[in-house]
Design a protein around this motif. Structure first.
Motif, mmCIF file in Angstrom:
data_model
loop_
_atom_site.group_PDB
_atom_site.id
_atom_site.type_symbol
_atom_site.label_atom_id
_atom_site.label_comp_id
_atom_site.label_asym_id
_atom_site.label_seq_id
_atom_site.Cartn_x
_atom_site.Cartn_y
_atom_site.Cartn_z
ATOM 1 N N PRO A 173 -10.892 16.939 -16.970
ATOM 2 C CA PRO A 173 -10.718 16.835 -18.085
ATOM 3 C C PRO A 173 -11.946 16.983 -19.508
ATOM 4 O O PRO A 173 -11.265 17.279 -20.306
ATOM 5 C CB PRO A 173 -10.907 14.994 -18.012
ATOM 6 N N ILE A 174 -12.956 17.157 -18.781
ATOM 7 C CA ILE A 174 -13.824 17.532 -19.922
ATOM 8 C C ILE A 174 -13.949 19.013 -20.421
ATOM 9 O O ILE A 174 -13.809 19.116 -21.604
ATOM 10 C CB ILE A 174 -15.436 17.331 -19.542
ATOM 11 N N VAL A 182 -12.965 19.630 -24.095
ATOM 12 C CA VAL A 182 -13.853 20.142 -25.001
ATOM 13 C C VAL A 182 -13.993 21.481 -25.005
ATOM 14 O O VAL A 182 -14.644 22.158 -25.875
ATOM 15 C CB VAL A 182 -15.108 19.577 -24.583
ATOM 16 N N GLY A 183 -13.628 22.309 -23.641
ATOM 17 C CA GLY A 183 -13.550 23.490 -23.717
ATOM 18 C C GLY A 183 -14.993 24.013 -22.837
ATOM 19 O O GLY A 183 -15.014 25.302 -22.686
ATOM 20 N N ILE A 184 -15.756 23.097 -22.647
ATOM 21 C CA ILE A 184 -16.936 23.710 -21.701
ATOM 22 C C ILE A 184 -16.942 22.886 -20.503
ATOM 23 O O ILE A 184 -16.415 21.744 -20.274
ATOM 24 C CB ILE A 184 -18.430 23.387 -22.497
ATOM 25 N N PRO A 185 -17.793 23.516 -19.219
ATOM 26 C CA PRO A 185 -17.705 22.963 -18.343
ATOM 27 C C PRO A 185 -18.449 21.637 -18.241
ATOM 28 O O PRO A 185 -19.626 21.744 -18.997
ATOM 29 C CB PRO A 185 -18.288 23.941 -17.137
ATOM 30 N N CYS A 186 -18.152 20.485 -17.428
ATOM 31 C CA CYS A 186 -19.235 19.368 -17.433
ATOM 32 C C CYS A 186 -20.324 19.803 -16.382
ATOM 33 O O CYS A 186 -20.027 20.538 -15.754
ATOM 34 C CB CYS A 186 -18.385 18.341 -16.899
ATOM 35 N N PRO A 187 -21.275 18.997 -16.302
ATOM 36 C CA PRO A 187 -22.424 19.192 -14.940
ATOM 37 C C PRO A 187 -21.871 18.990 -14.041
ATOM 38 O O PRO A 187 -22.394 19.588 -13.027
ATOM 39 C CB PRO A 187 -23.350 17.975 -15.602
ATOM 40 N N GLN A 209 -24.270 27.386 -15.655
ATOM 41 C CA GLN A 209 -22.943 27.495 -15.684
ATOM 42 C C GLN A 209 -22.614 27.814 -17.304
ATOM 43 O O GLN A 209 -21.654 28.622 -17.339
ATOM 44 C CB GLN A 209 -22.116 26.234 -15.337
ATOM 45 N N LEU A 210 -23.214 27.322 -18.084
ATOM 46 C CA LEU A 210 -22.850 27.568 -19.698
ATOM 47 C C LEU A 210 -23.177 29.028 -20.257
ATOM 48 O O LEU A 210 -22.275 29.670 -20.860
ATOM 49 C CB LEU A 210 -23.443 26.507 -20.752
ATOM 50 N N CYS A 211 -24.258 29.637 -19.386
ATOM 51 C CA CYS A 211 -24.705 30.810 -19.917
ATOM 52 C C CYS A 211 -23.934 31.875 -19.003
ATOM 53 O O CYS A 211 -23.880 33.071 -19.480
ATOM 54 C CB CYS A 211 -26.192 30.923 -19.261
ATOM 55 N N ARG A 212 -22.891 31.781 -17.982
ATOM 56 C CA ARG A 212 -22.523 32.985 -17.126
ATOM 57 C C ARG A 212 -21.062 33.104 -17.840
ATOM 58 O O ARG A 212 -20.389 32.572 -18.675
ATOM 59 C CB ARG A 212 -22.180 32.716 -15.844
#
Length: 111
Positions: free
Chosen positions: A31-32, A36-41, A108-111
């Motif tokens: 759901p996040i 939001v459009g970005i992966p959650c932790p 994850q956010l940087c790849r």
């Protein structure tokens, strides 16, 4: 720990496992990530366990490098936060896991 308290904790962990299984089985997206459009932790954790259960350990680390910490956190929960006699060791492990999750999330956010 009292028996009733232990049963409640085991039931909580079981229900959490059922929710994770149902999310995987019915392919419900995060759901996040959807909102939001970005992966959650925790994104990638289900795929990591899928790979682990099929014997692909390197792939499990690829999907989520902190998959190994979830069983440790489950034991920590069941033992009321006392894995070791010295409390500082428990805190050091929790801090290391939190830092690991944060680092994995940034990765994850940087790849």
């Amino acid at each position: 720990m009292k028996i009733a308290h232990a049963k409640e904790k085991l039931l909580t962990l079981f229900l959490l496992a059922v929710l994770v299984w149902a999310r995987w089985q019915f392919q419900i997206p995060c759901p996040i990530r959807e909102w939001v459009g970005i992966p959650c932790p925790g994104c990638g954790m289900s795929r990591a366990y899928y790979c682990l259960l099929h014997g692909y350990i390197a792939d499990a680390f690829h999907w989520h490098a902190m998959f190994w910490s979830v069983p440790l956190l489950g034991v920590y929960y069941l033992t009321d936060g006392r894995l070791f006699k010295k409390r500082w060791i428990d805190y050091a492990i929790l801090i290391a896991i939190a830092v690991g999750f944060a680092a994995n999330w940034v990765w994850q956010l940087c790849r």
